[in-house]
Design a protein around this motif. Structure first.
Motif, PDB file in Angstrom:
ATOM      1  N   THR A 239      37.082   5.519  83.189  1.00 43.48           N
ATOM      2  CA  THR A 239      36.904   4.811  81.928  1.00 43.48           C
ATOM      3  C   THR A 239      37.956   5.291  80.946  1.00 43.48           C
ATOM      4  OG1 THR A 239      35.324   4.192  80.196  1.00 43.48           O
ATOM      5  CG2 THR A 239      35.257   6.473  80.958  1.00 43.48           C
ATOM      6  N   LEU A 240      38.280   4.442  79.984  1.00 40.26           N
ATOM      7  CA  LEU A 240      39.259   4.775  78.953  1.00 40.26           C
ATOM      8  C   LEU A 240      38.553   4.940  77.614  1.00 40.26           C
ATOM      9  CD1 LEU A 240      42.132   2.240  79.781  1.00 40.26           C
ATOM     10  CD2 LEU A 240      41.933   4.627  80.513  1.00 40.26           C
ATOM     11  N   ALA A 241      39.144   5.779  76.765  1.00 41.11           N
ATOM     12  CA  ALA A 241      38.672   5.932  75.391  1.00 41.11           C
ATOM     13  C   ALA A 241      39.836   5.579  74.475  1.00 41.11           C
ATOM     14  CB  ALA A 241      38.193   7.354  75.141  1.00 41.11           C
ATOM     15  N   ILE A 242      39.743   4.431  73.804  1.00 43.31           N
ATOM     16  CA  ILE A 242      40.785   3.996  72.876  1.00 43.31           C
ATOM     17  C   ILE A 242      40.491   4.619  71.517  1.00 43.31           C
ATOM     18  CG2 ILE A 242      41.808   2.011  71.719  1.00 43.31           C
ATOM     19  CD1 ILE A 242      41.336   0.384  74.194  1.00 43.31           C
ATOM     20  N   MET A 243      41.416   5.448  71.048  1.00 43.35           N
ATOM     21  CA  MET A 243      41.181   6.258  69.858  1.00 43.35           C
ATOM     22  C   MET A 243      41.958   5.710  68.668  1.00 43.35           C
ATOM     23  SD  MET A 243      41.117  10.021  71.653  1.00 43.35           S
ATOM     24  CE  MET A 243      40.498  10.782  70.162  1.00 43.35           C
ATOM     25  N   ILE A 244      41.252   5.562  67.553  1.00 40.48           N
ATOM     26  CA  ILE A 244      41.826   5.030  66.316  1.00 40.48           C
ATOM     27  C   ILE A 244      41.430   5.956  65.174  1.00 40.48           C
ATOM     28  CG2 ILE A 244      41.884   3.056  64.736  1.00 40.48           C
ATOM     29  CD1 ILE A 244      40.991   1.305  67.102  1.00 40.48           C
ATOM     30  N   PRO A 245      42.369   6.390  64.350  1.00 39.39           N
ATOM     31  CA  PRO A 245      41.992   7.216  63.193  1.00 39.39           C
ATOM     32  C   PRO A 245      41.015   6.479  62.282  1.00 39.39           C
ATOM     33  CG  PRO A 245      44.378   7.261  63.542  1.00 39.39           C
ATOM     34  CD  PRO A 245      43.830   6.201  64.448  1.00 39.39           C
ATOM     35  N   LYS A 280      38.746  11.613  63.039  1.00 36.30           N
ATOM     36  CA  LYS A 280      39.027  12.122  61.677  1.00 36.30           C
ATOM     37  C   LYS A 280      37.995  11.642  60.664  1.00 36.30           C
ATOM     38  CE  LYS A 280      43.956  12.095  62.798  1.00 36.30           C
ATOM     39  NZ  LYS A 280      45.334  11.755  62.355  1.00 36.30           N
ATOM     40  N   ALA A 281      36.726  11.609  61.091  1.00 39.24           N
ATOM     41  CA  ALA A 281      35.667  11.157  60.188  1.00 39.24           C
ATOM     42  C   ALA A 281      35.518  12.099  58.995  1.00 39.24           C
ATOM     43  CB  ALA A 281      34.339  11.056  60.932  1.00 39.24           C
ATOM     44  N   ASP A 282      35.983  13.339  59.130  1.00 39.30           N
ATOM     45  CA  ASP A 282      35.875  14.294  58.031  1.00 39.30           C
ATOM     46  C   ASP A 282      36.769  13.918  56.850  1.00 39.30           C
ATOM     47  OD1 ASP A 282      37.759  15.001  60.171  1.00 39.30           O
ATOM     48  OD2 ASP A 282      38.450  16.536  58.758  1.00 39.30           O
ATOM     49  N   LEU A 283      37.738  13.017  57.082  1.00 38.42           N
ATOM     50  CA  LEU A 283      38.638  12.597  56.011  1.00 38.42           C
ATOM     51  C   LEU A 283      38.078  11.429  55.208  1.00 38.42           C
ATOM     52  CD1 LEU A 283      42.092  12.753  57.862  1.00 38.42           C
ATOM     53  CD2 LEU A 283      40.960  14.529  56.496  1.00 38.42           C
ATOM     54  N   LEU A 284      36.983  10.832  55.671  1.00 36.20           N
ATOM     55  CA  LEU A 284      36.415   9.664  54.982  1.00 36.20           C
ATOM     56  C   LEU A 284      35.493  10.113  53.844  1.00 36.20           C
ATOM     57  CD1 LEU A 284      35.501   7.445  58.083  1.00 36.20           C
ATOM     58  CD2 LEU A 284      37.559   7.340  56.652  1.00 36.20           C
ATOM     59  N   ILE A 304      33.724  10.134  65.174  1.00 38.74           N
ATOM     60  CA  ILE A 304      33.666  11.580  65.390  1.00 38.74           C
ATOM     61  C   ILE A 304      34.636  12.302  64.460  1.00 38.74           C
ATOM     62  CG2 ILE A 304      33.126  11.225  67.840  1.00 38.74           C
ATOM     63  CD1 ILE A 304      36.036  12.295  68.386  1.00 38.74           C
ATOM     64  N   SER A 305      34.431  13.595  64.380  1.00 34.47           N
ATOM     65  CA  SER A 305      35.405  14.503  63.784  1.00 34.47           C
ATOM     66  C   SER A 305      35.526  15.701  64.715  1.00 34.47           C
ATOM     67  CB  SER A 305      34.958  14.959  62.387  1.00 34.47           C
ATOM     68  OG  SER A 305      35.789  16.024  61.944  1.00 34.47           O
ATOM     69  N   SER A 306      36.661  15.819  65.384  1.00 30.31           N
ATOM     70  CA  SER A 306      36.860  16.931  66.313  1.00 30.31           C
ATOM     71  C   SER A 306      36.933  18.250  65.566  1.00 30.31           C
ATOM     72  CB  SER A 306      38.147  16.722  67.120  1.00 30.31           C
ATOM     73  OG  SER A 306      38.097  15.519  67.845  1.00 30.31           O
ATOM     74  N   ALA A 308      35.491  19.017  62.578  1.00 30.02           N
ATOM     75  CA  ALA A 308      34.176  19.380  62.043  1.00 30.02           C
ATOM     76  C   ALA A 308      33.082  19.366  63.102  1.00 30.02           C
ATOM     77  CB  ALA A 308      33.811  18.421  60.907  1.00 30.02           C
ATOM     78  N   GLN A 309      33.452  19.020  64.365  1.00 37.65           N
ATOM     79  CA  GLN A 309      32.487  18.978  65.468  1.00 37.65           C
ATOM     80  C   GLN A 309      31.344  17.997  65.182  1.00 37.65           C
ATOM     81  OE1 GLN A 309      32.626  21.224  68.518  1.00 37.65           O
ATOM     82  NE2 GLN A 309      34.709  21.013  67.749  1.00 37.65           N
ATOM     83  N   ARG A 310      31.671  16.861  64.598  1.00 33.28           N
ATOM     84  CA  ARG A 310      30.675  15.850  64.287  1.00 33.28           C
ATOM     85  C   ARG A 310      30.752  14.708  65.298  1.00 33.28           C
ATOM     86  NH1 ARG A 310      32.063  14.359  58.282  1.00 33.28           N
ATOM     87  NH2 ARG A 310      31.173  12.382  59.021  1.00 33.28           N
ATOM     88  N   GLY A 311      29.592  14.319  65.815  1.00 35.85           N
ATOM     89  CA  GLY A 311      29.514  13.178  66.711  1.00 35.85           C
ATOM     90  C   GLY A 311      30.014  13.438  68.126  1.00 35.85           C
ATOM     91  N   LEU A 312      30.307  14.681  68.469  1.00 38.89           N
ATOM     92  CA  LEU A 312      30.884  14.961  69.785  1.00 38.89           C
ATOM     93  C   LEU A 312      29.833  14.922  70.896  1.00 38.89           C
ATOM     94  CD1 LEU A 312      33.437  17.841  69.034  1.00 38.89           C
ATOM     95  CD2 LEU A 312      33.821  15.368  69.202  1.00 38.89           C
ATOM     96  N   ASP A 313      28.631  15.432  70.621  1.00 39.67           N
ATOM     97  CA  ASP A 313      27.622  15.497  71.692  1.00 39.67           C
ATOM     98  C   ASP A 313      27.244  14.112  72.213  1.00 39.67           C
ATOM     99  OD1 ASP A 313      27.638  18.223  71.628  1.00 39.67           O
ATOM    100  OD2 ASP A 313      25.864  18.414  70.342  1.00 39.67           O
ATOM    101  N   PRO A 314      26.888  13.156  71.359  1.00 40.13           N
ATOM    102  CA  PRO A 314      26.565  11.818  71.912  1.00 40.13           C
ATOM    103  C   PRO A 314      27.754  11.163  72.595  1.00 40.13           C
ATOM    104  CG  PRO A 314      26.592  11.782  69.499  1.00 40.13           C
ATOM    105  CD  PRO A 314      26.625  13.211  69.900  1.00 40.13           C
ATOM    106  N   LEU A 315      28.969  11.417  72.080  1.00 38.52           N
ATOM    107  CA  LEU A 315      30.154  10.851  72.717  1.00 38.52           C
ATOM    108  C   LEU A 315      30.322  11.408  74.129  1.00 38.52           C
ATOM    109  CD1 LEU A 315      32.899   9.369  72.829  1.00 38.52           C
ATOM    110  CD2 LEU A 315      33.903  11.403  71.743  1.00 38.52           C
ATOM    111  N   LEU A 316      30.229  12.717  74.284  1.00 40.22           N
ATOM    112  CA  LEU A 316      30.437  13.330  75.597  1.00 40.22           C
ATOM    113  C   LEU A 316      29.360  12.903  76.579  1.00 40.22           C
ATOM    114  CD1 LEU A 316      31.555  16.939  74.563  1.00 40.22           C
ATOM    115  CD2 LEU A 316      32.972  14.945  75.100  1.00 40.22           C
TER     116      LEU A 316
END
Length: 343
Positions: A239-245, A280-284, A304-306, A308-316
């Motif tokens: 699977t692919l993860a398309i990443m957008i700031p 980069k959700a920490d910048l919003l 997510i914010s890598s 700030a470690q936000r949203g990583l668990d559900p993503l993984l």
């Protein structure tokens, strides 16, 4: 240094020539022919070795020649066969004949081997040609020449999840946050110059491999930027993860542009299952609405914010579940029992 493409020339060993000899023993008159056969030439064999992750060994040496077979000798002695030449390559190496364009094979797993050039057979000695009407033949055949080939070695990394995005989208930061990989991370574009792999460990002894490739810019499929050189490395992903700031000015345009570049490079990539990750959700600002794009083919969208470690668990968890589901699908297809995929 990472090298994922190399061209080499391989030459298998020639077969040894047969011997032409007549027995000459004091108490054996008219002893007859006793010339032995020549030995077989050695093969050139590629072997997958998980200790390697690059084709750098083949940058400075391109010509490889296997050992020839030895000539036969008297007293029906067969010549010694050559010892096979083993060339180590990383798992995931595709082998192609440069002259014909034919793909000879794909070495995926540790220890897999492929004969890319076969050694020549040894020639017969004159003892083989003795008949009732020709009891003293002098004929002995030369050995056959070994195969010679020009090969292209193309490495495609093996991973479960491939990260795709424009430069500075946060791919390397995510990989460094969720695995032990140490890609270069900086606040300027094109910090990633080579692909990186990381193993993501989850609870319950679960894990998956994540691949990060250099950023993709518009026109990458035509050779612009760096990403096009490494798009092959995400062809094997499940699977692919398309990443957008998350603070992108036009996230929809950026998403559409990335999908278009994947399609222009390979239809297979364009149809591969993917999700969308806003980084980069920490910048919003706190009251900023969650970013979203119109992506009907995506199986999920995450913010997510890598750092700030936000949203990583559900993503993984979602990435692992999807990769496992696709793996099960592939296994079912191999067994002839396809099942529909459900996001």
């Amino acid at each position: 240094m990472f090298l994922d493409y190399a061209e080499i020339n391989v030459k298998a060993g020639d077969g040894g020539g047969g011997a032409s000899s007549m027995r000459r023993e004091s108490m054996t008159p008219r002893g007859g022919p006793d010339g032995g056969d020549g030995g077989r030439g050695a093969d050139v064999v590629l072997r997958a070795d998980k200790q390697l992750n690059t084709l750098l060994d083949y940058r400075y040496r391109q010509n490889y020649k296997a050992e020839p077979g030895q000539k036969g000798s008297a007293v029906n002695c067969t010549g010694r066969s050559g010892e096979h030449l083993y060339l180590r390559v990383p798992p995931g190496t595709v082998v192609r004949d440069l002259d014909t364009g034919e793909i000879l094979g794909d070495l995926l797993n540790e220890g897999e081997e492929m004969v890319v050039a076969r050694g020549g057979k040894g020639g017969w000695g004159n003892a083989r040609f003795a008949t009732a009407t020709n009891q003293a033949p002098r004929r002995a055949d030369p050995g056959e020449p070994g195969e010679e080939r020009r090969l292209a070695l193309e490495l495609k990394l093996i991973a479960d999840v491939g990260l795709v995005g424009e430069p500075n989208a946060g791919k390397s930061t995510l990989l460094a946050s969720v695995s032990a990989a140490t890609p270069k991370v900086a606040d300027y574009p094109f910090t990633t110059l080579t692909p990186n792999l990381g193993v993501v460990q989850l609870s319950g002894n679960r894990s998956f491999v994540m691949a990060d490739i250099p950023g993709i810019i518009e026109g990458a499929h035509e050779g612009k930027g760096l990403g096009h050189q490494f798009l092959r490395h995400i062809e094997r992903t499940r699977t692919l993860a398309i990443m957008i700031p998350g603070d992108a000015l036009e996230p929809q345009e950026e998403y559409d542009r990335l999908v278009r570049e994947l399609r222009e490079y390979s239809e297979e990539l364009a149809t591969k299952k993917h999700c969308v990750i806003f980084t980069k959700a920490d910048l919003l600002p706190p009251d900023w609405p969650e970013p979203r794009v119109d992506a009907p083919d995506a199986w999920g969208q995450f913010v997510i914010s890598s750092v700030a470690q936000r949203g990583l668990d559900p993503l993984l968890e979602a990435l692992w579940t999807t990769a496992a589901r696709v793996s099960e699908e592939e296994r079912s297809l191999d067994e002839g029992e396809p099942e529909p995929w459900r996001p």
